[in-house]
Design an enzyme around this catalytic site. Sequence first.
Site, short mmCIF file in Angstrom:
data_model
loop_
_atom_site.label_atom_id
_atom_site.label_comp_id
_atom_site.label_asym_id
_atom_site.label_seq_id
_atom_site.Cartn_x
_atom_site.Cartn_y
_atom_site.Cartn_z
CB CYS A 1 33.80 40.15 34.82
SG CYS A 1 35.57 39.97 35.08
CD GLU B 1 42.09 38.23 39.10
OE1 GLU B 1 42.21 39.39 39.55
OE2 GLU B 1 41.06 37.55 39.20
CB SER C 1 37.18 52.78 34.93
OG SER C 1 36.01 52.22 34.36
#
Length: 433
Positions: free
Chosen positions: A50, A114, A194
């Site tokens: 992303c 991350e 999600s």
Amino acid sequence: MNIAVVGLSHKTAPVDVREKLSIPDDVKEKATSQLRSYPHLEEVAILSTCNRMEVYVVAQETDDGIRELTQFLSEWSQIPLLELRQHLFILLHQDAVMHLMRVSAGLDSLVLGEGQILAQVKQTHKLSQKYSGAGPILNRLFKQAISAGKRVRTETSIGTGAVSISSAAVELAQIKTEDLSAHRVAIIGAGKMSRLLVKHLLSKGANQIAILNRSLKRAEQLADQFQGADLKLHTLADMQAVLTESDLIFTSTASTEPLLDRDILEPIVCDRQSCMIFDISVPRNVHSNVNELSQVHAFNVDDLKAVVAQNQESRRQMALEAESLLEEEVASFDVWWRSLETVPTISSLRTKVESIREQELEKALSRLGTEFAEKHQEVIEALTRGIVNKILHDPMVQLRAQQDIEVRRKAMQSLNMLFNLNSSQGVAKQRNT
């Protein structure tokens, strides 16, 4: 030959440009095949997330390879090359190697340290092998980058307490609403992002969460990971009804087309004061025209930078520690890379000595006659092979290990001359890289 990376990231391009260059896993075979068809590109690996899209290549002629690659990116994104160039970065050999190491370690991420990027680098390596993009050089580079990423997370604290894109989105939602427990939440998508959204929403007190996904089974698998939570599960067929009842909407799917736009949202929000949408997908799941609706406040991944910045400063010292580890990994890869120029000489020497061994063995066996037992022939075969290997072992190890380039090249020239080898072309070719 040279290693190069051409790409863009959250640092060089906004999300509306990044989404046009996105190359998701289901089209990587096509993209890899097309890139491998270019005459100057020997190896290819595509990293698309992303926040970045990067193509790692091994090119025969660097300038020609870069030209072919940038032309491909322009055609793929349908962005004119002149316009695209202002967003692209190009890194060669050692800079490209260090860049992949930093990416794998999470040091180049929007969210410093991350952990998801390491899994994405692993997936890139896996697919580049599956689709015949990566050869010996990129295979070695990606293995070392993955090892470096693991080492940084083991030997430093860079990954401890790191926020993710998902947690940053939830943090932004909490800032905007103050009390998540008082709001009804809908999440479109049931993948890894999600799952992280659910995890962080629950930790912040949200207790009215609905999951929408094309496959209900996938949504059930996600819900199974949160046994104590009362998650409402729906297919996309229920989207309008669910969103009508939702105050906060998060989107995180692999769809290449927007799932929400003005026409879809207008009847949903017409009777309410406001609706917040947090789109953490690239390509975006939410069309920019939703901002034309006064009740809608939409945020995308680029809007998370302010939230992430609060977490960054405390991690910069850890990043400095990680950089020194990565320099060691780059140096290790460089030693291996430079040793490749010895391959033609070593291969030619082994081939010549093996040919002599086979000829002399055949002469000896013919003199011994047909009555000589096969078992004895095998013993002599093993003996001669062992002698050859023992003789060649030390010179080959020393040649590969020699880090002084000029000393190594003089040694190769001497071997070529003394043994009358045919590896001079290979040496000359390596010298030009």
